[in-house]
Design a protein around this motif. Sequence first.
Motif, PDB file in Angstrom:
ATOM      1  N   LEU A  46      41.202  24.332  32.159  1.00 38.27           N
ATOM      2  CA  LEU A  46      40.235  25.300  31.652  1.00 38.27           C
ATOM      3  C   LEU A  46      40.881  26.200  30.613  1.00 38.27           C
ATOM      4  CD1 LEU A  46      38.742  24.409  34.286  1.00 38.27           C
ATOM      5  CD2 LEU A  46      37.843  26.746  34.412  1.00 38.27           C
ATOM      6  N   GLY A  47      40.158  26.445  29.532  1.00 33.79           N
ATOM      7  CA  GLY A  47      40.587  27.444  28.577  1.00 33.79           C
ATOM      8  C   GLY A  47      40.059  28.810  28.967  1.00 33.79           C
ATOM      9  N   ASP A  48      40.494  29.829  28.233  1.00 31.20           N
ATOM     10  CA  ASP A  48      40.055  31.191  28.559  1.00 31.20           C
ATOM     11  C   ASP A  48      38.544  31.329  28.450  1.00 31.20           C
ATOM     12  OD1 ASP A  48      42.642  31.913  29.055  1.00 31.20           O
ATOM     13  OD2 ASP A  48      42.977  32.853  27.107  1.00 31.20           O
ATOM     14  N   GLY A  49      37.932  30.641  27.468  1.00 30.28           N
ATOM     15  CA  GLY A  49      36.478  30.712  27.318  1.00 30.28           C
ATOM     16  C   GLY A  49      35.762  30.147  28.520  1.00 30.28           C
ATOM     17  N   ALA A  50      36.255  29.016  29.046  1.00 28.83           N
ATOM     18  CA  ALA A  50      35.627  28.400  30.212  1.00 28.83           C
ATOM     19  C   ALA A  50      35.786  29.279  31.443  1.00 28.83           C
ATOM     20  CB  ALA A  50      36.247  27.024  30.454  1.00 28.83           C
ATOM     21  N   ILE A  51      36.921  29.953  31.543  1.00 24.69           N
ATOM     22  CA  ILE A  51      37.135  30.865  32.675  1.00 24.69           C
ATOM     23  C   ILE A  51      36.162  32.038  32.598  1.00 24.69           C
ATOM     24  CG2 ILE A  51      38.784  32.466  33.739  1.00 24.69           C
ATOM     25  CD1 ILE A  51      41.016  30.533  32.836  1.00 24.69           C
ATOM     26  N   GLU A  52      36.003  32.628  31.415  1.00 19.85           N
ATOM     27  CA  GLU A  52      35.084  33.747  31.256  1.00 19.85           C
ATOM     28  C   GLU A  52      33.653  33.306  31.520  1.00 19.85           C
ATOM     29  OE1 GLU A  52      35.960  36.840  30.896  1.00 19.85           O
ATOM     30  OE2 GLU A  52      38.077  36.230  30.904  1.00 19.85           O
ATOM     31  N   HIS A  53      33.311  32.084  31.104  1.00 23.08           N
ATOM     32  CA  HIS A  53      31.966  31.557  31.363  1.00 23.08           C
ATOM     33  C   HIS A  53      31.703  31.485  32.857  1.00 23.08           C
ATOM     34  CE1 HIS A  53      28.337  29.207  30.872  1.00 23.08           C
ATOM     35  NE2 HIS A  53      28.852  28.216  31.610  1.00 23.08           N
ATOM     36  N   ARG A  54      32.644  31.015  33.641  1.00 24.47           N
ATOM     37  CA  ARG A  54      32.471  30.930  35.092  1.00 24.47           C
ATOM     38  C   ARG A  54      32.429  32.307  35.730  1.00 24.47           C
ATOM     39  NH1 ARG A  54      34.224  26.215  33.449  1.00 24.47           N
ATOM     40  NH2 ARG A  54      33.808  24.322  34.699  1.00 24.47           N
ATOM     41  N   LEU A  55      33.133  33.263  35.150  1.00 23.56           N
ATOM     42  CA  LEU A  55      33.021  34.640  35.647  1.00 23.56           C
ATOM     43  C   LEU A  55      31.610  35.176  35.435  1.00 23.56           C
ATOM     44  CD1 LEU A  55      36.439  36.084  34.406  1.00 23.56           C
ATOM     45  CD2 LEU A  55      35.683  36.018  36.790  1.00 23.56           C
ATOM     46  N   ARG A  56      31.021  34.894  34.269  1.00 18.59           N
ATOM     47  CA  ARG A  56      29.661  35.366  33.993  1.00 18.59           C
ATOM     48  C   ARG A  56      28.644  34.701  34.916  1.00 18.59           C
ATOM     49  NH1 ARG A  56      31.608  35.036  28.628  1.00 18.59           N
ATOM     50  NH2 ARG A  56      30.645  32.961  28.374  1.00 18.59           N
ATOM     51  N   LEU A  57      28.873  33.423  35.239  1.00 19.17           N
ATOM     52  CA  LEU A  57      27.945  32.692  36.101  1.00 19.17           C
ATOM     53  C   LEU A  57      28.111  33.048  37.578  1.00 19.17           C
ATOM     54  CD1 LEU A  57      28.056  29.091  34.562  1.00 19.17           C
ATOM     55  CD2 LEU A  57      26.263  30.825  34.299  1.00 19.17           C
ATOM     56  N   ARG A  59      30.672  31.994  39.388  1.00 24.43           N
ATOM     57  CA  ARG A  59      31.459  30.976  40.079  1.00 24.43           C
ATOM     58  C   ARG A  59      32.864  31.489  40.391  1.00 24.43           C
ATOM     59  NH1 ARG A  59      30.058  25.585  36.409  1.00 24.43           N
ATOM     60  NH2 ARG A  59      27.786  25.667  36.690  1.00 24.43           N
ATOM     61  N   LEU A  60      33.331  32.438  39.605  1.00 24.99           N
ATOM     62  CA  LEU A  60      34.592  33.119  39.832  1.00 24.99           C
ATOM     63  C   LEU A  60      34.332  34.613  39.918  1.00 24.99           C
ATOM     64  CD1 LEU A  60      36.930  31.323  37.233  1.00 24.99           C
ATOM     65  CD2 LEU A  60      36.795  30.859  39.696  1.00 24.99           C
ATOM     66  N   HIS A  61      35.130  35.306  40.727  1.00 32.90           N
ATOM     67  CA  HIS A  61      34.998  36.761  40.869  1.00 32.90           C
ATOM     68  C   HIS A  61      36.396  37.364  40.804  1.00 32.90           C
ATOM     69  CE1 HIS A  61      30.782  36.369  42.156  1.00 32.90           C
ATOM     70  NE2 HIS A  61      31.208  35.276  42.783  1.00 32.90           N
ATOM     71  N   ARG A  62      36.587  38.332  39.925  1.00 33.89           N
ATOM     72  CA  ARG A  62      37.904  38.923  39.721  1.00 33.89           C
ATOM     73  C   ARG A  62      38.324  39.744  40.944  1.00 33.89           C
ATOM     74  NH1 ARG A  62      37.037  40.491  35.170  1.00 33.89           N
ATOM     75  NH2 ARG A  62      38.274  39.057  33.899  1.00 33.89           N
ATOM     76  N   VAL A  63      39.483  39.442  41.514  1.00 33.18           N
ATOM     77  CA  VAL A  63      40.065  40.206  42.620  1.00 33.18           C
ATOM     78  C   VAL A  63      41.124  41.148  42.075  1.00 33.18           C
ATOM     79  CG1 VAL A  63      41.232  40.077  44.857  1.00 33.18           C
ATOM     80  CG2 VAL A  63      39.654  38.260  44.172  1.00 33.18           C
ATOM     81  N   HIS A  64      42.068  40.589  41.316  1.00 32.80           N
ATOM     82  CA  HIS A  64      43.078  41.342  40.584  1.00 32.80           C
ATOM     83  C   HIS A  64      43.142  40.758  39.178  1.00 32.80           C
ATOM     84  CE1 HIS A  64      44.323  43.053  44.389  1.00 32.80           C
ATOM     85  NE2 HIS A  64      44.596  41.852  44.870  1.00 32.80           N
ATOM     86  N   ALA A  69      38.481  35.113  43.145  1.00 32.55           N
ATOM     87  CA  ALA A  69      37.874  34.474  44.302  1.00 32.55           C
ATOM     88  C   ALA A  69      36.915  33.412  43.791  1.00 32.55           C
ATOM     89  CB  ALA A  69      37.135  35.501  45.148  1.00 32.55           C
ATOM     90  N   VAL A  70      36.837  32.286  44.481  1.00 32.21           N
ATOM     91  CA  VAL A  70      36.017  31.163  44.028  1.00 32.21           C
ATOM     92  C   VAL A  70      34.724  31.118  44.822  1.00 32.21           C
ATOM     93  CG1 VAL A  70      35.895  28.645  43.786  1.00 32.21           C
ATOM     94  CG2 VAL A  70      38.051  29.846  43.328  1.00 32.21           C
ATOM     95  N   GLY A  71      33.602  31.215  44.116  1.00 35.55           N
ATOM     96  CA  GLY A  71      32.291  31.023  44.721  1.00 35.55           C
ATOM     97  C   GLY A  71      31.642  32.269  45.275  1.00 35.55           C
ATOM     98  N   HIS A  72      32.408  33.183  45.816  1.00 30.14           N
ATOM     99  CA  HIS A  72      31.831  34.407  46.385  1.00 30.14           C
ATOM    100  C   HIS A  72      32.914  35.481  46.446  1.00 30.14           C
ATOM    101  CE1 HIS A  72      33.936  33.548  50.184  1.00 30.14           C
ATOM    102  NE2 HIS A  72      33.547  32.295  50.005  1.00 30.14           N
ATOM    103  N   ARG A  73      32.471  36.723  46.663  1.00 23.00           N
ATOM    104  CA  ARG A  73      33.401  37.859  46.645  1.00 23.00           C
ATOM    105  C   ARG A  73      34.040  38.126  48.004  1.00 23.00           C
ATOM    106  NH1 ARG A  73      32.746  41.000  42.102  1.00 23.00           N
ATOM    107  NH2 ARG A  73      30.899  40.568  40.843  1.00 23.00           N
TER     108      ARG A  73
END
Length: 321
Positions: A46-57, A59-64, A69-73
């Motif tokens: 994954l590139g940075d753009g794909a990671i940010e896309h999954r954060l917006r959707l 699918r990923l949630h920033r912990v630190h 976290a994957v899928g849920h918080r």
Amino acid sequence: MPREVEETLDIQRFAQPRAGVDGEIAALAELQHGVVTREQLRGIGLGDGAIEHRLRLGRLHRVHEGVYAVGHRRLTLRGRWKAATLAFDPNGVLSHRSAAALWGIRQPGPGPIHVTTPVKAAPVGNVRRHSSKLLPPDEVTEVDGIPVTIVPRTILDLAAEAPHAVEAALREAEHLRLWGRLSLPDLLRRYPGRRGIRSVRAAIERVAESSGRVRSRLEERFLSFLDRHGLPRPRLNAWLEAGGRRYQVDCLWPEARLVVELDGWESHGTRRAFDADRSRDRRLAAAGYRLTRLTWSQLTNEPTAIARDLRHLLTPPHPRG
């Protein structure tokens, strides 16, 4: 990416049809209690753009920073511990109170997660960062995929932060038989000037003098109370026989045939438990044991009177005729 993770993913790729990038992310997260790092995602492709896309959707949630976290918080406690160590990868190690909780020698509690790293830095989120030169390999291990200080090093670290908790942790480690090749005395010799050394040495001596586990904060407090008033320590959570049955009591002085039960709500929070305690007390008295019960509030409000009474009770009774 850790070698063992790469090997696991390689096995999965050959063992089943490729599930796509999201399948690989899920497989990695499953190995790491639900969390992954940005570097690991890049390793998957994954590139940075794909990671940010999954954060917006979602699918990923920033912990630190750089840890997701994957899928849920909602992460388990182990997930939060793993995320904290990954925030300081590759040398972040769970330590101090958090390591003690992971090992099961101290109850998890509120407050920050403790991680030791080789360099100083400000706290990250709810993570308290301790700096230490790169920990020797024999002071670090892994439990359930989480890098953590070994039990003796954990107790040594705990002594600098919470000296009152050292004895209980030491007793629990003894009970669980968590020792390895490197012992606590080995570490005392390795770090002779370290903060908390006196607490550790005193705890080792007290554990040698009286056996048993410390199972509650009230028991910890009672032991400190006995020390302050110059009273001998009991056998903790000891077993004895009375009326043809075996009972476990909180504190036992065999020579004086004295039993002290430390009562909190958790010890008899129901009517049935209360009645069972009374039946047990009667059988112990019939077997010649003297029994008294103490509460947290009594230790707080009547320390002088309790110390005086215990000193009297600890005088061995006259032989029974």
